[in-house]
Design a protein around this motif. Structure first.
Motif, PDB file in Angstrom:
ATOM      1  N   GLU A 144       0.861  -1.187   0.000  1.00 25.42           N
ATOM      2  CA  GLU A 144       0.000   0.000   0.000  1.00 25.42           C
ATOM      3  C   GLU A 144       0.890   1.227   0.000  1.00 25.42           C
ATOM      4  OE1 GLU A 144      -3.207   0.271  -0.312  1.00 25.42           O
ATOM      5  OE2 GLU A 144      -4.143  -1.544   0.481  1.00 25.42           O
ATOM      6  N   ILE A 145       0.453   2.245  -0.725  1.00 23.50           N
ATOM      7  CA  ILE A 145       1.125   3.540  -0.714  1.00 23.50           C
ATOM      8  C   ILE A 145       0.160   4.503  -0.034  1.00 23.50           C
ATOM      9  CG2 ILE A 145       2.131   5.386  -2.104  1.00 23.50           C
ATOM     10  CD1 ILE A 145       2.667   3.241  -4.269  1.00 23.50           C
ATOM     11  N   ALA A 146       0.567   5.018   1.116  1.00 28.00           N
ATOM     12  CA  ALA A 146      -0.304   5.903   1.893  1.00 28.00           C
ATOM     13  C   ALA A 146      -0.629   7.156   1.090  1.00 28.00           C
ATOM     14  CB  ALA A 146       0.360   6.283   3.214  1.00 28.00           C
ATOM     15  N   SER A 147      -1.873   7.587   1.185  1.00 27.98           N
ATOM     16  CA  SER A 147      -2.269   8.819   0.503  1.00 27.98           C
ATOM     17  C   SER A 147      -2.371   9.942   1.518  1.00 27.98           C
ATOM     18  CB  SER A 147      -3.614   8.636  -0.212  1.00 27.98           C
ATOM     19  OG  SER A 147      -4.663   8.636   0.716  1.00 27.98           O
ATOM     20  N   PRO A 187      -3.878  -2.724   7.205  1.00 29.00           N
ATOM     21  CA  PRO A 187      -2.998  -3.756   7.738  1.00 29.00           C
ATOM     22  C   PRO A 187      -3.672  -4.653   8.779  1.00 29.00           C
ATOM     23  CG  PRO A 187      -2.195  -1.566   8.335  1.00 29.00           C
ATOM     24  CD  PRO A 187      -3.309  -1.387   7.370  1.00 29.00           C
ATOM     25  N   ALA A 188      -4.629  -4.118   9.518  1.00 32.53           N
ATOM     26  CA  ALA A 188      -5.359  -4.963  10.473  1.00 32.53           C
ATOM     27  C   ALA A 188      -6.108  -6.070   9.736  1.00 32.53           C
ATOM     28  CB  ALA A 188      -6.325  -4.113  11.294  1.00 32.53           C
ATOM     29  N   GLY A 189      -6.722  -5.730   8.612  1.00 30.63           N
ATOM     30  CA  GLY A 189      -7.425  -6.727   7.813  1.00 30.63           C
ATOM     31  C   GLY A 189      -6.479  -7.722   7.177  1.00 30.63           C
ATOM     32  N   PHE A 237       3.350 -10.821   4.515  1.00 30.03           N
ATOM     33  CA  PHE A 237       4.102  -9.570   4.496  1.00 30.03           C
ATOM     34  C   PHE A 237       3.238  -8.414   4.015  1.00 30.03           C
ATOM     35  CE2 PHE A 237       7.346 -12.855   3.798  1.00 30.03           C
ATOM     36  CZ  PHE A 237       8.162 -12.596   4.885  1.00 30.03           C
ATOM     37  N   TYR A 238       3.424  -7.268   4.677  1.00 35.21           N
ATOM     38  CA  TYR A 238       2.743  -6.023   4.301  1.00 35.21           C
ATOM     39  C   TYR A 238       3.815  -4.956   4.164  1.00 35.21           C
ATOM     40  CZ  TYR A 238      -0.134  -1.821   4.647  1.00 35.21           C
ATOM     41  OH  TYR A 238      -0.725  -0.601   4.404  1.00 35.21           O
ATOM     42  N   LEU A 239       3.895  -4.332   2.980  1.00 43.29           N
ATOM     43  CA  LEU A 239       4.878  -3.279   2.728  1.00 43.29           C
ATOM     44  C   LEU A 239       4.141  -1.954   2.598  1.00 43.29           C
ATOM     45  CD1 LEU A 239       7.962  -2.868   2.173  1.00 43.29           C
ATOM     46  CD2 LEU A 239       7.366  -2.881  -0.262  1.00 43.29           C
ATOM     47  N   LEU A 240       4.467  -1.025   3.480  1.00 40.72           N
ATOM     48  CA  LEU A 240       3.847   0.306   3.480  1.00 40.72           C
ATOM     49  C   LEU A 240       4.851   1.328   2.965  1.00 40.72           C
ATOM     50  CD1 LEU A 240       1.641   2.375   4.216  1.00 40.72           C
ATOM     51  CD2 LEU A 240       2.602   2.406   6.538  1.00 40.72           C
ATOM     52  N   VAL A 241       4.481   1.978   1.879  1.00 44.47           N
ATOM     53  CA  VAL A 241       5.273   3.079   1.337  1.00 44.47           C
ATOM     54  C   VAL A 241       4.537   4.350   1.761  1.00 44.47           C
ATOM     55  CG1 VAL A 241       6.188   4.173  -0.741  1.00 44.47           C
ATOM     56  CG2 VAL A 241       5.997   1.665  -0.620  1.00 44.47           C
ATOM     57  N   PRO A 284       9.541  10.776   3.953  1.00 41.52           N
ATOM     58  CA  PRO A 284       9.085   9.555   3.285  1.00 41.52           C
ATOM     59  C   PRO A 284       9.820   8.308   3.794  1.00 41.52           C
ATOM     60  CG  PRO A 284       9.383  11.313   1.694  1.00 41.52           C
ATOM     61  CD  PRO A 284       9.953  11.804   2.996  1.00 41.52           C
ATOM     62  N   ALA A 285       9.050   7.242   4.023  1.00 43.68           N
ATOM     63  CA  ALA A 285       9.615   6.018   4.588  1.00 43.68           C
ATOM     64  C   ALA A 285       8.940   4.788   3.998  1.00 43.68           C
ATOM     65  CB  ALA A 285       9.451   6.034   6.106  1.00 43.68           C
ATOM     66  N   VAL A 286       9.631   3.664   4.111  1.00 45.72           N
ATOM     67  CA  VAL A 286       9.105   2.376   3.679  1.00 45.72           C
ATOM     68  C   VAL A 286       9.251   1.422   4.865  1.00 45.72           C
ATOM     69  CG1 VAL A 286       9.294   0.476   2.026  1.00 45.72           C
ATOM     70  CG2 VAL A 286       9.833   2.818   1.307  1.00 45.72           C
ATOM     71  N   THR A 287       8.156   0.743   5.214  1.00 46.37           N
ATOM     72  CA  THR A 287       8.168  -0.167   6.351  1.00 46.37           C
ATOM     73  C   THR A 287       7.665  -1.534   5.917  1.00 46.37           C
ATOM     74  OG1 THR A 287       7.684   1.699   7.818  1.00 46.37           O
ATOM     75  CG2 THR A 287       7.390  -0.508   8.737  1.00 46.37           C
ATOM     76  N   LEU A 288       8.410  -2.561   6.280  1.00 47.78           N
ATOM     77  CA  LEU A 288       8.005  -3.941   6.013  1.00 47.78           C
ATOM     78  C   LEU A 288       7.501  -4.545   7.304  1.00 47.78           C
ATOM     79  CD1 LEU A 288       7.841  -6.412   4.113  1.00 47.78           C
ATOM     80  CD2 LEU A 288      10.159  -7.010   4.910  1.00 47.78           C
TER      81      LEU A 288
END
Length: 196
Positions: A116-119, A131-133, A141-145, A153-157
Motif C-alpha cells: 500500500e502507498i499511503a495517501s 494492515p489490520a485486515g 508480508f505487508y509493505l507500506l510506502v 518519506p519512509a518504507v516499512t516492512l
C-alpha cells in the motif's frame, strides 16, 4: 463516504457476497476505485503518476525473485475477513492459481505480499485499518510506502501477523535499501522512488 450499519450484513456466511454486491452497486466515476474498509465505502480517484512509478519499480524488483507461477497484480480486489471489507491494494503478490476467473475479488489469505502507498487524503487506511485486515487474513508480508510519514518519506516492512497486528521487520527512509526476506529474497532500492 457511506457508513454501513450492522443491518446491512446478512448472516455471517454471506458477508463477503454482500460486500461484493455493495461494491459493485456503488457508482463511481470511471477510473476510480471502490473499497469497503471497516464498513465504510470509499471511492478513491485514479492513482497518481508518483504512485504508479513506485509500483512499477517494486514490480520489477519482485519479478526477478518470484516463482514463475506467481504474479504481482495491481487493482486486485481482496476480500478481507468478515468485518474488514474489500480492499484494492496498490500491489498484491499471489500465486496465479489463487485468482479465480469468475470472481470479482480474491481472498486476501491467498496473498503472499500486499503493498500500500499511503495517501495524503486518508493515510489512516494504509497505516491502521488495511494492515489490520491483512494481518487478520494471515498475509505474511505487508509493505507500506508512506510519503507522508513523520520525519519524511519512509518504507516499512511488516510481517509475522498475529490477530489484527503485524510485527515491524524493517523500516527505512526513502533512499535506503529495504530487504524483503524469503520467499522473495530481494533488496529494493528505494532511492528509485520519486517523492510526492
Amino acid at each position: 463516504m457511506i457508513a454501513l450499519a450492522a443491518e446491512h450484513f446478512p448472516q455471517e456466511g454471506r458477508v463477503q457476497d454482500a460486500l461484493v454486491q455493495i461494491r459493485e452497486d456503488t457508482e463511481a466515476p470511471e477510473g476510480c476505485m471502490v473499497e469497503i474498509i471497516d464498513g465504510v465505502v470509499t471511492v478513491a480517484p485514479p492513482r497518481g503518476s508518483t504512485q504508479n512509478v513506485i509500483v512499477c519499480k517494486l514490480q520489477r524488483s519482485l519479478y526477478s525473485a518470484m516463482p514463475d507461477d506467481w504474479g504481482a497484480y495491481q487493482k486486485l480486489g481482496l476480500a478481507l475477513p468478515a468485518g474488514h471489507g474489500i480492499s484494492v491494494p496498490h500491489l498484491v503478490v499471489a500465486p496465479e492459481a489463487a485468482l479465480s476467473a469468475n470472481r470479482h475479488v480474491t481472498p486476501a489469505s491467498a496473498a503472499e505480499l500486499v503493498v500500500e502507498i499511503a495517501s495524503v487524503a486518508s493515510p489512516v487506511h494504509a497505516r491502521v485499518q488495511k494492515p489490520a485486515g491483512y494481518a487478520c487474513a494471515g498475509v505474511p508480508f505487508y509493505l507500506l510506502v508512506d510519503q507522508w510519514a513523520r520525519g519524511g518519506p519512509a518504507v516499512t516492512l511488516y510481517g509475522e501477523p498475529e490477530g489484527h497486528t503485524y510485527r515491524t521487520l524493517s523500516a527505512v527512509k526513502f533512499g535506503e535499501p529495504i530487504h524483503l526476506p524469503a520467499p522473495f529474497g530481494v533488496t529494493v532500492d528505494t532511492a528509485l522512488f520519486p517523492e510526492g
